[in-house]
Motif scaffolding. Structure first.
Motif, PDB file in Angstrom:
ATOM      1  N   ALA A 307       0.812  -1.136   0.263  1.00 22.68           N
ATOM      2  CA  ALA A 307      -0.104  -0.040   0.099  1.00 22.68           C
ATOM      3  C   ALA A 307       1.081   1.372  -0.102  1.00 22.68           C
ATOM      4  N   ASP A 308       1.760   1.245   0.811  1.00 23.30           N
ATOM      5  CA  ASP A 308       2.777   2.497   0.940  1.00 23.30           C
ATOM      6  C   ASP A 308       3.434   2.503  -0.522  1.00 23.30           C
ATOM      7  N   TRP A 309       3.946   1.720  -1.034  1.00 20.04           N
ATOM      8  CA  TRP A 309       4.458   2.022  -2.276  1.00 20.04           C
ATOM      9  C   TRP A 309       3.853   2.166  -3.728  1.00 20.04           C
ATOM     10  N   LEU A 310       2.723   1.545  -3.745  1.00 22.51           N
ATOM     11  CA  LEU A 310       1.611   1.824  -4.644  1.00 22.51           C
ATOM     12  C   LEU A 310       1.166   3.287  -4.681  1.00 22.51           C
ATOM     13  N   ARG A 311       0.953   3.634  -3.226  1.00 25.60           N
ATOM     14  CA  ARG A 311       0.524   5.153  -3.119  1.00 25.60           C
ATOM     15  C   ARG A 311       1.417   6.105  -3.453  1.00 25.60           C
ATOM     16  N   HIS A 312       2.729   5.808  -3.173  1.00 26.75           N
ATOM     17  CA  HIS A 312       3.839   6.627  -3.426  1.00 26.75           C
ATOM     18  C   HIS A 312       3.995   6.860  -4.945  1.00 26.75           C
ATOM     19  N   TRP A 313       4.092   5.551  -5.634  1.00 28.68           N
ATOM     20  CA  TRP A 313       4.146   5.458  -7.428  1.00 28.68           C
ATOM     21  C   TRP A 313       2.959   6.436  -7.861  1.00 28.68           C
ATOM     22  N   HIS A 314       1.594   6.362  -7.277  1.00 28.58           N
ATOM     23  CA  HIS A 314       0.621   6.953  -8.112  1.00 28.58           C
ATOM     24  C   HIS A 314       0.764   8.403  -7.600  1.00 28.58           C
ATOM     25  N   ARG A 315       1.636   8.979  -6.960  1.00 32.51           N
ATOM     26  CA  ARG A 315       1.783  10.306  -6.747  1.00 32.51           C
ATOM     27  C   ARG A 315       1.787  11.134  -7.990  1.00 32.51           C
ATOM     28  N   CYS A 316       2.395  10.447  -8.887  1.00 38.23           N
ATOM     29  CA  CYS A 316       2.511  10.690 -10.343  1.00 38.23           C
ATOM     30  C   CYS A 316       1.253  11.065 -10.998  1.00 38.23           C
ATOM     31  N   PRO A 317       0.787  12.122 -11.479  1.00 35.29           N
ATOM     32  CA  PRO A 317      -0.454  12.186 -12.082  1.00 35.29           C
ATOM     33  C   PRO A 317      -0.583  11.446 -13.150  1.00 35.29           C
ATOM     34  N   GLY A 318       0.476  11.156 -14.071  1.00 32.96           N
ATOM     35  CA  GLY A 318       0.451  10.387 -15.121  1.00 32.96           C
ATOM     36  C   GLY A 318       0.139   8.666 -14.894  1.00 32.96           C
ATOM     37  N   CYS A 319       0.893   8.428 -13.995  1.00 33.27           N
ATOM     38  CA  CYS A 319       0.842   6.928 -13.597  1.00 33.27           C
ATOM     39  C   CYS A 319      -0.592   6.740 -12.879  1.00 33.27           C
ATOM     40  N   ARG A 322      -3.392   6.629 -15.821  1.00 33.75           N
ATOM     41  CA  ARG A 322      -3.453   5.540 -16.517  1.00 33.75           C
ATOM     42  C   ARG A 322      -3.459   4.189 -15.626  1.00 33.75           C
ATOM     43  N   THR A 323      -3.812   4.034 -14.401  1.00 33.32           N
ATOM     44  CA  THR A 323      -3.802   3.425 -13.438  1.00 33.32           C
ATOM     45  C   THR A 323      -2.646   2.176 -13.779  1.00 33.32           C
ATOM     46  N   THR A 324      -1.288   2.467 -13.920  1.00 34.51           N
ATOM     47  CA  THR A 324      -0.397   1.572 -14.050  1.00 34.51           C
ATOM     48  C   THR A 324       0.920   2.009 -13.234  1.00 34.51           C
ATOM     49  N   LEU A 325       2.100   1.438 -13.750  1.00 28.66           N
ATOM     50  CA  LEU A 325       3.233   1.847 -13.085  1.00 28.66           C
ATOM     51  C   LEU A 325       4.265   2.220 -14.220  1.00 28.66           C
ATOM     52  N   PRO A 326       5.383   2.921 -14.034  1.00 28.51           N
ATOM     53  CA  PRO A 326       6.343   3.185 -14.960  1.00 28.51           C
ATOM     54  C   PRO A 326       6.899   1.888 -15.405  1.00 28.51           C
ATOM     55  N   LEU A 327       7.439   1.849 -16.721  1.00 27.79           N
ATOM     56  CA  LEU A 327       7.575   0.582 -17.576  1.00 27.79           C
ATOM     57  C   LEU A 327       8.670  -0.574 -16.675  1.00 27.79           C
ATOM     58  N   LEU A 408      -4.424  -4.400  -8.464  1.00 26.97           N
ATOM     59  CA  LEU A 408      -4.306  -3.410  -7.741  1.00 26.97           C
ATOM     60  C   LEU A 408      -5.742  -3.297  -7.035  1.00 26.97           C
ATOM     61  N   ALA A 409      -7.027  -3.232  -7.785  1.00 29.46           N
ATOM     62  CA  ALA A 409      -8.449  -3.216  -7.145  1.00 29.46           C
ATOM     63  C   ALA A 409      -8.587  -4.253  -6.490  1.00 29.46           C
ATOM     64  N   GLU A 410      -7.931  -5.367  -6.182  1.00 23.54           N
ATOM     65  CA  GLU A 410      -8.174  -6.568  -5.225  1.00 23.54           C
ATOM     66  C   GLU A 410      -7.143  -6.360  -3.986  1.00 23.54           C
ATOM     67  N   THR A 411      -5.919  -5.786  -4.310  1.00 24.50           N
ATOM     68  CA  THR A 411      -5.117  -5.817  -3.316  1.00 24.50           C
ATOM     69  C   THR A 411      -5.274  -4.521  -2.404  1.00 24.50           C
ATOM     70  N   VAL A 412      -5.221  -3.362  -2.898  1.00 18.81           N
ATOM     71  CA  VAL A 412      -5.192  -2.069  -2.527  1.00 18.81           C
ATOM     72  C   VAL A 412      -6.273  -1.070  -2.835  1.00 18.81           C
ATOM     73  N   PRO A 413      -7.686  -1.774  -2.454  1.00 16.22           N
ATOM     74  CA  PRO A 413      -8.602  -0.903  -3.385  1.00 16.22           C
ATOM     75  C   PRO A 413      -8.698   0.928  -3.102  1.00 16.22           C
ATOM     76  N   ALA A 414      -8.314   1.275  -2.120  1.00 17.63           N
ATOM     77  CA  ALA A 414      -8.193   2.497  -1.620  1.00 17.63           C
ATOM     78  C   ALA A 414      -7.315   3.373  -2.736  1.00 17.63           C
ATOM     79  N   VAL A 415      -6.098   2.613  -3.313  1.00 21.08           N
ATOM     80  CA  VAL A 415      -5.442   3.208  -4.408  1.00 21.08           C
ATOM     81  C   VAL A 415      -5.946   3.412  -5.519  1.00 21.08           C
ATOM     82  N   ALA A 416      -6.379   1.999  -5.811  1.00 17.14           N
ATOM     83  CA  ALA A 416      -7.208   1.888  -7.135  1.00 17.14           C
ATOM     84  C   ALA A 416      -8.681   2.954  -7.250  1.00 17.14           C
TER      85      ALA A 416
END
Length: 446
Positions: A307-319, A322-327, A408-416
């Motif tokens: 949860a901590d890392w996905l929330r951190h990566w999604h601080r980028c508006p582009g990611c 697009r609901t994804t991660l950098p390549l 992501l929706a199953e693991t961290v629904p708050a981030v999704a």
């Protein structure tokens, strides 16, 4: 010859030799090995008015007879903090060498600069005429007993330290910076009101605890999205940015002082200030420009601290949009999580489960996500104990991205719930290219 710890009557002061013996004795059972010459061995700075012990600053005073001394209670307090620290020797962080070594330094100038000191010591030890063996310890820590050196292809060397020690030394560097800033401020404020010379000696002993603070002059403040939506290319050029970053606590672990401004290399947006440890943990293990070795730290990124890392990566508006991660991160997730059932195992008599995963995972890709129709990941196993080198799967980029959204929706629904094309959050209509895609010819990530 070690000295006995015999506190004097002047505020519990002990000599530096006695402090060395006390520090070594109190920390003998610590998980982190310590040095026996923390106060008198290089690079201790007792005559500069302080000594670093772990993440603490212990002030030194010049007592009667011109001898430097420290307060015994302060040494005991620093030892108690170090003894309470846990360390996993298997959880390692690479500390060098890096091709962009200058960028790995702490943005503030501090005498400690532990990464630079270790690199210089290790690079010069093979040259007897230059290696003088002066580096005895760092902040009272015996780093040599924890250093792990790995050699690849008999030429490329890499140095590693336990993550807990990296965070401790980063905290020591930050504390030293704040202490020196506070000392300079005091000197500036008392230059005009300097007391007569016959009062100076008495003041030296009586104010020993007030003239050497053992905490940062200003406490670390939590990061509250102050840099949300900012472009790294703009902020990195602004004067004073590094000083501002150093005042925040790491946005992921929330305990260590921030040292770098992490940003998305694909979209160019600032994510958050991070400490060196978390920034190193997040960095993909690139073998080549488009190959990643899926190492053990990905378990923390995608399992224990997801949860901590996905929330951190999604601080980028582009990611986030697009609901994804950098390549590189999406490639690592595909190999580590989505393709886990495909990884073969071998019988392991030494394991309670009887089997262990085969070799080491590696993932490579062609093209980039700017052309999702032609981009795909290749997940393979290297270093198989039985001598096999096999490809586990070829996963198209679009399929990997869709799997990630479902996971992501199953693991961290708050981030999704905060992601998706309808959550643009000020995302510009046209994003400029930031980093060239070295995996394809003449193309950029956007």
């Amino acid at each position: 010859m070690t000295e006995r710890v015999t506190p004097s009557r002047a505020g519990g002061l002990i000599t530096l030799g006695a402090a060395d013996a006390l520090w070594a004795g109190l920390t003998a059972g610590s998980a982190v090995p310590t040095a026996s010459a923390a106060f008198t061995g290089f690079p201790a700075r007792a005559r500069a008015g302080y000594v670093l012990l772990g993440g603490c600053v212990v002030a030194t005073v010049k007592a009667g007879g011109g001898r430097w001394s420290v307060v015994e209670a302060e040494v005991r307090r620093a030892a108690a903090e170090l003894n309470a620290m846990a360390m996993d020797r298997r959880d390692l962080v690479r500390i060098g060498p890096f091709r962009d070594g200058a960028k790995q330094e702490h943005p503030e100038e501090t005498p400690l600069r532990w990464r630079r000191r270790i690199a210089r010591e290790l690079q010069e030890r093979d040259e007897p005429e230059r290696a003088d063996g002066r580096l005895c310890h760092l902040a009272g820590i015996d780093w040599r007993r924890m250093l792990v050196e790995q050699t690849r292809d008999r030429t490329t060397r890499a140095w590693w330290l336990p993550r807990a020690v990296v965070r401790l030394l980063d905290a020591a560097e930050h504390t030293e910076t704040r202490w020196l800033q506070a000392a300079r401020t005091r000197r500036t404020g008392t230059t005009v009101t300097e007391p007569p010379s016959h009062h100076r000696q008495a003041r030296t002993v009586d104010t020993s605890q007030t003239t050497g603070p053992d905490r940062p002059a200003t406490p670390l403040r939590p990061y509250n999205e102050e840099l949300k939506g900012h472009l790294y290319s703009v902020l990195s050029r602004k004067p004073g940015t590094s000083r501002k970053v150093a005042g925040w606590a790491c946005a992921v672990c929330r305990t260590a002082p921030a040292a770098v401004l992490d940003h998305c290399h694909e979209h160019g947006y600032v994510r958050a200030p991070l400490c060196q440890s978390c920034n190193t943990q997040e960095r993909p293990d690139h073998l080549y420009s488009n190959h990643i070795r899926v190492a053990g730290h990905y378990r923390r990124l995608f399992h224990t601290h997801t949860a901590d890392w996905l929330r951190h990566w999604h601080r980028c508006p582009g990611c986030r949009a697009r609901t994804t991660l950098p390549l590189p991160h999406l490639a690592a997730w595909t190999a580590h999580t989505a393709c886990r059932p495909l990884r073969p195992t071998h019988r392991d008599p030494g394991s309670s489960r009887g089997r262990k995963p085969c070799g080491a995972l590696r993932v490579s890709w062609t093209g980039g996500h700017h052309a999702p129709g032609s981009c795909r990941f290749t997940v393979a196993v290297d270093l198989c104990p039985s001598g096999e080198h096999r490809v586990l799967a070829h996963v198209p980029y679009r399929e990997a991205a869709e799997r990630f959204r479902t996971w992501l929706a199953e693991t961290v629904p708050a981030v999704a719930a905060e992601a998706g094309p309808d959550r643009l959050d000020g995302l510009p209509t046209r994003i400029r290219p930031v980093v060239a895609d070295t995996g394809s010819e003449g193309l950029a990530l956007f």
